[in-house]
Design a protein around this motif. Sequence first.
Motif, PDB file in Angstrom:
ATOM      1  N   PRO A  70       0.784  -1.230   0.000  1.00  0.00           N
ATOM      2  CA  PRO A  70       0.000   0.000   0.000  1.00  0.00           C
ATOM      3  C   PRO A  70       0.822   1.289   0.000  1.00  0.00           C
ATOM      4  O   PRO A  70       0.236   2.379  -0.067  1.00  0.00           O
ATOM      5  CB  PRO A  70      -0.817  -0.132   1.292  1.00  0.00           C
ATOM      6  N   ALA A 109      -3.987   1.779  -3.248  1.00  0.00           N
ATOM      7  CA  ALA A 109      -4.890   0.700  -2.847  1.00  0.00           C
ATOM      8  C   ALA A 109      -4.177  -0.643  -2.932  1.00  0.00           C
ATOM      9  O   ALA A 109      -3.618  -0.995  -3.974  1.00  0.00           O
ATOM     10  CB  ALA A 109      -6.131   0.702  -3.720  1.00  0.00           C
ATOM     11  N   VAL A 115     -14.498   3.000  -2.034  1.00  0.00           N
ATOM     12  CA  VAL A 115     -14.250   3.889  -0.902  1.00  0.00           C
ATOM     13  C   VAL A 115     -15.546   4.001  -0.106  1.00  0.00           C
ATOM     14  O   VAL A 115     -16.509   4.610  -0.551  1.00  0.00           O
ATOM     15  CB  VAL A 115     -13.785   5.279  -1.358  1.00  0.00           C
ATOM     16  N   VAL A 130     -11.701   1.297   2.631  1.00  0.00           N
ATOM     17  CA  VAL A 130     -12.056   0.742   1.323  1.00  0.00           C
ATOM     18  C   VAL A 130     -12.657  -0.645   1.547  1.00  0.00           C
ATOM     19  O   VAL A 130     -12.038  -1.500   2.181  1.00  0.00           O
ATOM     20  CB  VAL A 130     -10.837   0.653   0.387  1.00  0.00           C
ATOM     21  N   HIS A 139     -10.412  -2.506   4.119  1.00  0.00           N
ATOM     22  CA  HIS A 139      -8.999  -2.145   4.140  1.00  0.00           C
ATOM     23  C   HIS A 139      -8.899  -0.723   4.694  1.00  0.00           C
ATOM     24  O   HIS A 139      -9.547   0.201   4.192  1.00  0.00           O
ATOM     25  CB  HIS A 139      -8.400  -2.206   2.729  1.00  0.00           C
ATOM     26  N   TYR A 141      -6.672   2.601   5.853  1.00  0.00           N
ATOM     27  CA  TYR A 141      -5.451   3.369   5.608  1.00  0.00           C
ATOM     28  C   TYR A 141      -5.483   4.593   6.529  1.00  0.00           C
ATOM     29  O   TYR A 141      -6.372   5.446   6.401  1.00  0.00           O
ATOM     30  CB  TYR A 141      -5.381   3.810   4.145  1.00  0.00           C
ATOM     31  N   ILE A 157     -12.377   1.750  -6.745  1.00  0.00           N
ATOM     32  CA  ILE A 157     -10.919   1.853  -6.716  1.00  0.00           C
ATOM     33  C   ILE A 157     -10.293   0.595  -7.303  1.00  0.00           C
ATOM     34  O   ILE A 157     -10.710  -0.529  -6.984  1.00  0.00           O
ATOM     35  CB  ILE A 157     -10.426   2.041  -5.265  1.00  0.00           C
ATOM     36  N   LEU A 163      -4.549   6.749  -3.283  1.00  0.00           N
ATOM     37  CA  LEU A 163      -5.546   7.094  -2.270  1.00  0.00           C
ATOM     38  C   LEU A 163      -5.164   8.345  -1.498  1.00  0.00           C
ATOM     39  O   LEU A 163      -6.034   9.127  -1.083  1.00  0.00           O
ATOM     40  CB  LEU A 163      -5.721   5.939  -1.277  1.00  0.00           C
TER      41      LEU A 163
END
Length: 211
Positions: A70, A109, A115, A130, A139, A141, A157, A163
């Motif tokens: 990522p 991503a 998203v 996400v 996921h 972040y 995405i 991102l």
Amino acid sequence: MRRIGFVMLGLLVAVVGLWIAALVFLPDAPAGSSGAARTPLERLRLAVRWQPQPVDIGAGRGPAILLGMPVSGVARNALRDSWGEARDDGTRAHHGTDVMAPANTPVVAAAPGVVEKLWNSEAGGTTVYVRSPARTWTHYYAHLSGYAPGLHEGQTIAAGELLGYVGDTGNAGAGNYHLHFGLTRTDPAQHWYEGTDVDPFPYLAGKPLPG
């Protein structure tokens, strides 16, 4: 007397054979009839012949995928598993993998999805949630310095799509630039903030992520 014993044994075997034949070959009750309408013999036959069917616990889930890194430019073998480490003087355990990188390094991503939430929190700072296409994984972040231009909730995405950028927002600590990457196993009906946290390290290191 011995001959009579053999005769009796033969008769017993014959009766048992007829009973088994009745269980196996007796016709089923008409379709749509209730269990109460079946004779005791029919109900016994159905009970004897019934076998449990295997259940596919993966039914409705997507195919396994391989997570990408990522953070741009960071190799898989540079990661360290920090799952469960004490944080805030031991008041909480770390649930994620920290990917160390210079400030404003692109965050991309790790897998395709949608998203589901852009959120700013005291702990995670500037974050992105996400959801996987099958809605079985979220996921996460966190600690971003900012979002990619135009990033918005509901956006589809692709893996590797920009991102945001590595930062130190939230409780990361000033100058402690890194991406906190988290994985949450979810039921498709759950919200972005629900689910069960899973150690992402093995999957970032190359283990296929179940669908």
